[in-house]
Design a protein around this motif. Structure first.
Motif, mmCIF file in Angstrom:
data_model
loop_
_atom_site.group_PDB
_atom_site.id
_atom_site.type_symbol
_atom_site.label_atom_id
_atom_site.label_comp_id
_atom_site.label_asym_id
_atom_site.label_seq_id
_atom_site.Cartn_x
_atom_site.Cartn_y
_atom_site.Cartn_z
ATOM 1 N N ALA A 1 0.828 -1.211 0.000
ATOM 2 C CA ALA A 1 0.000 0.000 0.000
ATOM 3 C C ALA A 1 0.860 1.257 0.000
ATOM 4 C CB ALA A 1 -0.927 -0.018 1.215
ATOM 5 N N GLU A 2 1.965 1.228 0.733
ATOM 6 C CA GLU A 2 2.846 2.393 0.766
ATOM 7 C C GLU A 2 3.499 2.638 -0.604
ATOM 8 O OE1 GLU A 2 6.520 4.124 3.496
ATOM 9 O OE2 GLU A 2 6.286 1.967 3.216
ATOM 10 N N LYS A 3 3.840 1.569 -1.300
ATOM 11 C CA LYS A 3 4.528 1.705 -2.584
ATOM 12 C C LYS A 3 3.566 1.948 -3.741
ATOM 13 C CE LYS A 3 8.261 -1.397 -1.109
ATOM 14 N NZ LYS A 3 8.918 -2.713 -1.309
ATOM 15 N N GLY A 4 2.398 1.297 -3.697
ATOM 16 C CA GLY A 4 1.499 1.377 -4.846
ATOM 17 C C GLY A 4 0.145 1.967 -4.568
ATOM 18 N N GLY A 5 -0.125 2.370 -3.328
ATOM 19 C CA GLY A 5 -1.423 2.947 -2.996
ATOM 20 C C GLY A 5 -2.228 2.032 -2.100
ATOM 21 N N ALA A 6 -3.075 2.641 -1.275
ATOM 22 C CA ALA A 6 -3.857 1.886 -0.297
ATOM 23 C C ALA A 6 -4.814 0.907 -0.966
ATOM 24 C CB ALA A 6 -4.629 2.841 0.604
ATOM 25 N N VAL A 7 -5.434 1.339 -2.067
ATOM 26 C CA VAL A 7 -6.390 0.467 -2.756
ATOM 27 C C VAL A 7 -5.699 -0.805 -3.231
ATOM 28 C CG1 VAL A 7 -7.918 0.255 -4.733
ATOM 29 C CG2 VAL A 7 -7.855 2.395 -3.423
ATOM 30 N N PHE A 8 -4.496 -0.652 -3.764
ATOM 31 C CA PHE A 8 -3.757 -1.803 -4.246
ATOM 32 C C PHE A 8 -3.380 -2.732 -3.090
ATOM 33 C CE2 PHE A 8 0.232 -3.643 -6.195
ATOM 34 C CZ PHE A 8 -0.443 -4.439 -7.105
ATOM 35 N N GLY A 9 -2.980 -2.174 -1.965
ATOM 36 C CA GLY A 9 -2.635 -2.989 -0.800
ATOM 37 C C GLY A 9 -3.825 -3.764 -0.274
ATOM 38 N N TYR A 10 -4.975 -3.102 -0.156
ATOM 39 C CA TYR A 10 -6.180 -3.804 0.291
ATOM 40 C C TYR A 10 -6.603 -4.866 -0.723
ATOM 41 C CZ TYR A 10 -6.718 -0.189 3.866
ATOM 42 O OH TYR A 10 -6.520 0.642 4.946
ATOM 43 N N GLY A 11 -6.438 -4.555 -2.006
ATOM 44 C CA GLY A 11 -6.806 -5.520 -3.039
ATOM 45 C C GLY A 11 -5.977 -6.789 -2.958
ATOM 46 N N VAL A 12 -4.672 -6.644 -2.697
ATOM 47 C CA VAL A 12 -3.809 -7.818 -2.550
ATOM 48 C C VAL A 12 -4.211 -8.619 -1.314
ATOM 49 C CG1 VAL A 12 -1.438 -8.590 -2.149
ATOM 50 C CG2 VAL A 12 -1.894 -6.768 -3.794
ATOM 51 N N ALA A 13 -4.570 -7.944 -0.243
ATOM 52 C CA ALA A 13 -5.013 -8.640 0.979
ATOM 53 C C ALA A 13 -6.253 -9.482 0.695
ATOM 54 C CB ALA A 13 -5.292 -7.631 2.079
ATOM 55 N N ILE A 14 -7.195 -8.899 -0.023
ATOM 56 C CA ILE A 14 -8.420 -9.641 -0.358
ATOM 57 C C ILE A 14 -8.102 -10.800 -1.298
ATOM 58 C CG2 ILE A 14 -10.652 -9.460 -1.520
ATOM 59 C CD1 ILE A 14 -10.800 -6.560 -0.522
ATOM 60 N N ALA A 15 -7.220 -10.578 -2.262
ATOM 61 C CA ALA A 15 -6.872 -11.632 -3.214
ATOM 62 C C ALA A 15 -6.215 -12.820 -2.508
ATOM 63 C CB ALA A 15 -5.943 -11.074 -4.294
ATOM 64 N N TYR A 16 -5.281 -12.535 -1.600
ATOM 65 C CA TYR A 16 -4.628 -13.615 -0.855
ATOM 66 C C TYR A 16 -5.646 -14.411 -0.051
ATOM 67 C CZ TYR A 16 0.379 -12.881 -1.652
ATOM 68 O OH TYR A 16 1.628 -12.830 -2.209
ATOM 69 N N ALA A 17 -6.571 -13.712 0.591
ATOM 70 C CA ALA A 17 -7.589 -14.395 1.393
ATOM 71 C C ALA A 17 -8.471 -15.278 0.512
ATOM 72 C CB ALA A 17 -8.438 -13.371 2.143
ATOM 73 N N CYS A 18 -8.870 -14.763 -0.643
ATOM 74 C CA CYS A 18 -9.732 -15.539 -1.541
ATOM 75 C C CYS A 18 -9.017 -16.781 -2.057
ATOM 76 C CB CYS A 18 -10.188 -14.672 -2.708
ATOM 77 S SG CYS A 18 -11.357 -13.363 -2.259
ATOM 78 N N VAL A 19 -7.760 -16.633 -2.433
ATOM 79 C CA VAL A 19 -7.018 -17.761 -2.991
ATOM 80 C C VAL A 19 -6.774 -18.834 -1.925
ATOM 81 C CG1 VAL A 19 -4.798 -18.483 -3.940
ATOM 82 C CG2 VAL A 19 -5.931 -16.444 -4.828
ATOM 83 N N LEU A 20 -6.256 -18.436 -0.769
ATOM 84 C CA LEU A 20 -5.875 -19.415 0.244
ATOM 85 C C LEU A 20 -7.087 -20.088 0.882
ATOM 86 C CD1 LEU A 20 -2.892 -17.536 1.946
ATOM 87 C CD2 LEU A 20 -2.825 -19.314 0.199
ATOM 88 N N VAL A 21 -8.074 -19.304 1.275
ATOM 89 C CA VAL A 21 -9.261 -19.907 1.894
ATOM 90 C C VAL A 21 -10.079 -20.656 0.842
ATOM 91 C CG1 VAL A 21 -11.311 -19.473 3.297
ATOM 92 C CG2 VAL A 21 -9.280 -18.073 3.609
ATOM 93 N N GLY A 22 -10.049 -20.179 -0.412
ATOM 94 C CA GLY A 22 -10.714 -20.912 -1.483
ATOM 95 C C GLY A 22 -10.119 -22.296 -1.673
ATOM 96 N N LEU A 23 -8.788 -22.415 -1.605
ATOM 97 C CA LEU A 23 -8.138 -23.717 -1.682
ATOM 98 C C LEU A 23 -8.561 -24.615 -0.520
ATOM 99 C CD1 LEU A 23 -4.499 -22.763 -2.758
ATOM 100 C CD2 LEU A 23 -6.157 -24.064 -4.102
ATOM 101 N N ASP A 24 -8.693 -24.025 0.657
ATOM 102 C CA ASP A 24 -9.155 -24.784 1.820
ATOM 103 C C ASP A 24 -10.567 -25.309 1.595
ATOM 104 O OD1 ASP A 24 -9.096 -25.796 4.470
ATOM 105 O OD2 ASP A 24 -10.214 -24.054 5.160
ATOM 106 N N ASN A 25 -11.439 -24.506 1.008
ATOM 107 C CA ASN A 25 -12.806 -24.936 0.739
ATOM 108 C C ASN A 25 -12.846 -26.050 -0.308
ATOM 109 O OD1 ASN A 25 -13.876 -23.133 2.563
ATOM 110 N ND2 ASN A 25 -14.278 -21.543 1.040
#
Length: 263
Positions: A202-226
């Motif tokens: 977020a500091e390097k590319g903007g807050a929106v980008f940082g939050y977007g990566v956080a959501i993407a990681y959560a979707c990918v990892l928890v999606g694999l668990d499901n």
């Protein structure tokens, strides 16, 4: 449309909860200035490899279950045809075998779809029907069926019993429990623990980008668990890839007693 429907079924309330916690943790790291360029390879080594192994093992178990179920259905049909046609056959023998086949398939479905602690009664029902098949085969001996044909019928019954035990073991036992526990905990915790990494993005590319990566990681990892959870028990009827006990109409499509079909 089916592909999209199956894709979105992976993302449930658990995904939304972990994504929200990851975003909240990222916000806290941004506010308090906690940032770190954590290695993304850690996720591949600690999480992705174990969960991919678990998914592959669960899928292989499902394939083995399908093979055993196909062998059981083939055995039911083979015993029916033997009772109907061998040594002239008989209406009573054919109807008895057809009734046993219907009962066996229903009992098999009940045994495999029951909860582990509630499977004993339906399993005993399966063995009761297999025993009735054995007695039915002896009635063919009394009718004069030859030893060679009786031996082949006994092999059909032995094969059905063997395949039932194989598919029963698949229903009773799961992929390694310790590996599943390890994967499940880290799949749900890592999206939150990586909040300093998202804050750094977020500091390097903007807050929106940082939050977007956080959501993407959560979707990918928890999606694999499901995905792994849905494949773990191929008989619970929850996932799109579960074993389906479709109505067994093939026996009904066989030529009726006394009709040999067109030449």
């Amino acid at each position: 449309m089916d592909l999209l429907r199956q894709f979105f079924r992976i993302f449930d309330l658990q995904v939304a909860l972990i994504a929200a916690l990851a975003v909240a943790a990222t916000w806290g790291c941004i506010v308090f200035g906690i940032r770190s360029d954590l290695p993304s390879s850690l996720i591949a080594v600690a999480i992705v490899f174990p969960i991919v192994f678990s998914i592959g093992a669960a899928y292989q178990r499902r394939e083995e279950a399908l093979k055993s179920l196909a062998a059981l259905r083939a055995g039911i049909a083979s015993l029916y045809f033997a009772h109907r046609d061998w040594d002239g056959g008989g209406r009573e023998d054919a109807e008895r075998a057809l009734g046993l086949g219907r009962r066996l398939y229903a009992a098999l479905r009940a045994a495999l779809m029951a909860r582990p602690g509630e499977r004993d009664a339906s399993t005993l029902e399966v063995y009761s029907i297999l025993s009735a098949y054995s007695r039915s085969n002896e009635r063919l001996r009394e009718r004069g069926l030859g030893a060679t044909e009786l031996s082949r019928i006994s092999n059909f019954l032995w094969s059905m019993t063997t395949e039932f035990e194989k598919i029963r073991m698949i229903a009773d036992y799961r992929t390694p429990g310790s590996l599943r526990a390890f994967s499940k905990i880290y799949l749900n915790v890592f999206p939150i623990l990586y909040a300093p990494f998202y804050a750094d993005i977020a500091e390097k590319g903007g807050a929106v980008f940082g939050y977007g990566v956080a959501i993407a990681y959560a979707c990918v990892l928890v999606g694999l668990d499901n995905i792994q959870d849905r494949l773990e028990n191929p008989f619970d009827g929850v996932g799109d890839d579960d074993v389906r006990f479709d109505p067994y109409h093939e026996l009904e499509a066989a030529p009726p007693f006394g009709d040999t079909g067109s030449a």
